[in-house]
Write a protein that holds these residues in place. Structure first.
Motif, PDB file in Angstrom:
ATOM      1  N   ASP A  10     -13.009   2.831 -10.659  1.00 52.63           N
ATOM      2  CA  ASP A  10     -13.016   3.337  -9.286  1.00 52.63           C
ATOM      3  C   ASP A  10     -12.717   4.835  -9.219  1.00 52.63           C
ATOM      4  OD1 ASP A  10     -10.280   3.520  -9.761  1.00 52.63           O
ATOM      5  OD2 ASP A  10      -9.715   2.146  -8.159  1.00 52.63           O
ATOM      6  N   GLY A  11     -12.467   5.453 -10.376  1.00 52.53           N
ATOM      7  CA  GLY A  11     -12.185   6.883 -10.428  1.00 52.53           C
ATOM      8  C   GLY A  11     -10.800   7.258  -9.936  1.00 52.53           C
ATOM      9  N   GLY A  12      -9.955   6.272  -9.668  1.00 54.81           N
ATOM     10  CA  GLY A  12      -8.631   6.534  -9.114  1.00 54.81           C
ATOM     11  C   GLY A  12      -7.587   7.006 -10.110  1.00 54.81           C
ATOM     12  N   LYS A  13      -7.768   6.669 -11.403  1.00 57.40           N
ATOM     13  CA  LYS A  13      -6.798   7.071 -12.422  1.00 57.40           C
ATOM     14  C   LYS A  13      -7.538   7.521 -13.670  1.00 57.40           C
ATOM     15  CE  LYS A  13      -2.561   4.747 -11.214  1.00 57.40           C
ATOM     16  NZ  LYS A  13      -2.850   4.548  -9.863  1.00 57.40           N
ATOM     17  N   VAL A  14      -6.928   8.446 -14.384  1.00 60.99           N
ATOM     18  CA  VAL A  14      -7.432   8.879 -15.679  1.00 60.99           C
ATOM     19  C   VAL A  14      -6.257   8.847 -16.655  1.00 60.99           C
ATOM     20  CG1 VAL A  14      -7.099  11.361 -15.240  1.00 60.99           C
ATOM     21  CG2 VAL A  14      -8.813  10.623 -16.889  1.00 60.99           C
ATOM     22  N   ALA A  15      -6.524   8.377 -17.874  1.00 59.25           N
ATOM     23  CA  ALA A  15      -5.506   8.342 -18.931  1.00 59.25           C
ATOM     24  C   ALA A  15      -6.027   9.142 -20.107  1.00 59.25           C
ATOM     25  CB  ALA A  15      -5.224   6.906 -19.358  1.00 59.25           C
TER      26      ALA A  15
END
Length: 182
Positions: A10-15
């Protein structure tokens, strides 16, 4: 520098793994893309390196490989707030030599990884909260590169010492068992 970037669908988090050249340290970092707020996952004792961060589809969990000072490899799963939810291999299960890569289910409830079970390289699927017994799948040789279905109830993996074969395995209590695809 930055390595091993994983973006939630959903593009809400990046790790990602953040490498600090000043002291050669590393950290796993999660960033909320809406706010830009970073969360640095706490290092465990003796960790020296990290790789393969992988977010669950909803961004609620991140799995990553952790390597300690004795070169033990573990797969760790943490919540988006940094709480360790599960760890396999390395320090926790010292008789297991976890081989990356691993796979985290889309719902963040299951993990699949390659490891040695009774001296045979196998793929293990386990529920992160420990509420189910781990499931073991074996192909015709070293089993690796597992990929979990979104709900964690089927796993595909490559296996074979001479020529790779692709397998799809389902839990032992469901129809189908292990299906050799190629």
């Amino acid at each position: 520098g930055i390595a091993g970037v994983s973006l939630s669908p959903d593009g809400g988090k990046v790790a990602f793994v953040l490498n600090n050249p000043a002291d050669s340290s590393q950290a796993v970092v999660l960033v909320d893309t809406a706010t830009g707020a970073p969360t640095v996952l706490p290092a465990q004792d003796n960790d020296v390196a990290y790789s393969f961060p992988q977010l669950s589809d909803d961004g609620s969990a991140v799995g990553y490989e952790a390597i300690d000072v004795n070169d033990n490899h573990a797969v760790r799963v943490s919540s988006a707030t940094g709480t360790v939810l599960d760890e396999v291999g390395g320090v926790v299960a010292q008789d297991d030599d976890v081989v990356a890569p691993f796979s985290l289910s889309g719902d963040g409830k299951y993990i699949a990884y390659s490891t040695y079970v009774m001296d045979a390289q196998s793929v293990v699927v386990e529920r992160i909260d420990g509420s189910e017994a781990p499931r073991v799948a074996r192909g015709g040789g070293g089993s690796n590169a597992p990929r979990l279905a979104t709900d964690g109830h089927a796993v595909s993996f490559a296996s074979g010492y001479v020529g790779e074969q692709l397998y799809v395995a389902t839990p032992p209590d469901s129809e189908g068992g292990t299906l050799q695809v190629s």
